[in-house]
Design an enzyme around this catalytic site. Sequence first.
Site, PDB file in Angstrom:
ATOM      1  N   HIS A  60       0.848  -1.211   0.000  1.00  0.00           N
ATOM      2  CA  HIS A  60       0.000   0.000   0.000  1.00  0.00           C
ATOM      3  C   HIS A  60       0.877   1.253   0.000  1.00  0.00           C
ATOM      4  O   HIS A  60       0.609   2.212  -0.722  1.00  0.00           O
ATOM      5  CB  HIS A  60      -0.873   0.060   1.268  1.00  0.00           C
ATOM      6  CG  HIS A  60      -1.907  -1.024   1.393  1.00  0.00           C
ATOM      7  ND1 HIS A  60      -2.046  -1.785   2.530  1.00  0.00           N
ATOM      8  CD2 HIS A  60      -2.874  -1.447   0.539  1.00  0.00           C
ATOM      9  CE1 HIS A  60      -3.047  -2.634   2.384  1.00  0.00           C
ATOM     10  NE2 HIS A  60      -3.569  -2.459   1.172  1.00  0.00           N
ATOM     11  N   ARG A  97      -2.223  -6.215  -8.307  1.00  0.00           N
ATOM     12  CA  ARG A  97      -0.978  -6.953  -8.080  1.00  0.00           C
ATOM     13  C   ARG A  97      -0.778  -8.029  -9.132  1.00  0.00           C
ATOM     14  O   ARG A  97       0.324  -8.271  -9.587  1.00  0.00           O
ATOM     15  CB  ARG A  97      -1.009  -7.632  -6.694  1.00  0.00           C
ATOM     16  CG  ARG A  97      -0.922  -6.670  -5.546  1.00  0.00           C
ATOM     17  CD  ARG A  97      -1.401  -7.298  -4.275  1.00  0.00           C
ATOM     18  NE  ARG A  97      -2.794  -7.706  -4.381  1.00  0.00           N
ATOM     19  CZ  ARG A  97      -3.539  -8.119  -3.387  1.00  0.00           C
ATOM     20  NH1 ARG A  97      -3.023  -8.230  -2.198  1.00  0.00           N
ATOM     21  NH2 ARG A  97      -4.807  -8.447  -3.567  1.00  0.00           N
ATOM     22  N   LYS A 145     -16.858  -7.057   6.822  1.00  0.00           N
ATOM     23  CA  LYS A 145     -15.777  -7.849   7.425  1.00  0.00           C
ATOM     24  C   LYS A 145     -15.511  -7.310   8.833  1.00  0.00           C
ATOM     25  O   LYS A 145     -15.599  -6.106   9.059  1.00  0.00           O
ATOM     26  CB  LYS A 145     -14.476  -7.675   6.636  1.00  0.00           C
ATOM     27  CG  LYS A 145     -14.511  -8.123   5.213  1.00  0.00           C
ATOM     28  CD  LYS A 145     -13.126  -7.931   4.587  1.00  0.00           C
ATOM     29  CE  LYS A 145     -13.191  -7.193   3.268  1.00  0.00           C
ATOM     30  NZ  LYS A 145     -11.907  -6.697   2.777  1.00  0.00           N
ATOM     31  N   SER A 192      -2.861  -7.736   3.100  1.00  0.00           N
ATOM     32  CA  SER A 192      -3.119  -7.581   4.540  1.00  0.00           C
ATOM     33  C   SER A 192      -3.581  -8.911   5.128  1.00  0.00           C
ATOM     34  O   SER A 192      -3.216  -9.277   6.250  1.00  0.00           O
ATOM     35  CB  SER A 192      -4.203  -6.531   4.780  1.00  0.00           C
ATOM     36  OG  SER A 192      -3.815  -5.298   4.265  1.00  0.00           O
TER      37      SER A 192
END
Length: 163
Positions: free
Chosen positions: A20, A93, A44, A131
């Site tokens: 990030h 990514r 979440k 993460s």
Amino acid sequence: MPMDVRAVYPGSFDPVTNGHIDLIQRSSTLFDHVIVAILRNTEKVPLFSVEERTEMLEEAIRGLKNVSVTSFAGLLVDYVEQEKASVIIRGIRAVSDYEYELQMALMNRRLSNKVETVFMLPAESYSFLSSKLVKEIAGLGGSIRGFVPADVEARLQRKFQMK
Ligand code: PNS
């Protein structure tokens, strides 16, 4: 007259990773102002509170004069317009990220034609980083050195010691 281009980089940042941070640094060279926006109303259950995530991000962006950290709830495009921004930054990514990101970008374009999504690539060395994996490794006692800043590493270790 030169345009003042404000960009929003939204996400959960639970917690912020070096991937990030790499993207924040890259985007700060492209846009006049970058607003890192932590999503508040997520389904979440986060490991870190919004306050904790803000503190970690504030520490990570120290020295970047055109970057700020905030949080938002509700629709992202509404928040982008409220901040008088015109760009959403998202990191890609690997190809596997693309399908979900494409769907979100096109939906956001449908919701607001004033907002453009810009996809950016983090350094290749972070292409496997997330993460979620960082939390899993830290929770199982593995080393997360080099994946997150030192203060985030310490916070993760404390969190899992308390559990
Ligand atoms: O870090 P994440 O979890 O990949 O970030 C996802 C995020 C925050 C970008 C996304 O969930 C979002 O924009 N949520 C806000 C609600 C919204 O606008 N939903 C419609 C998206 S098309």
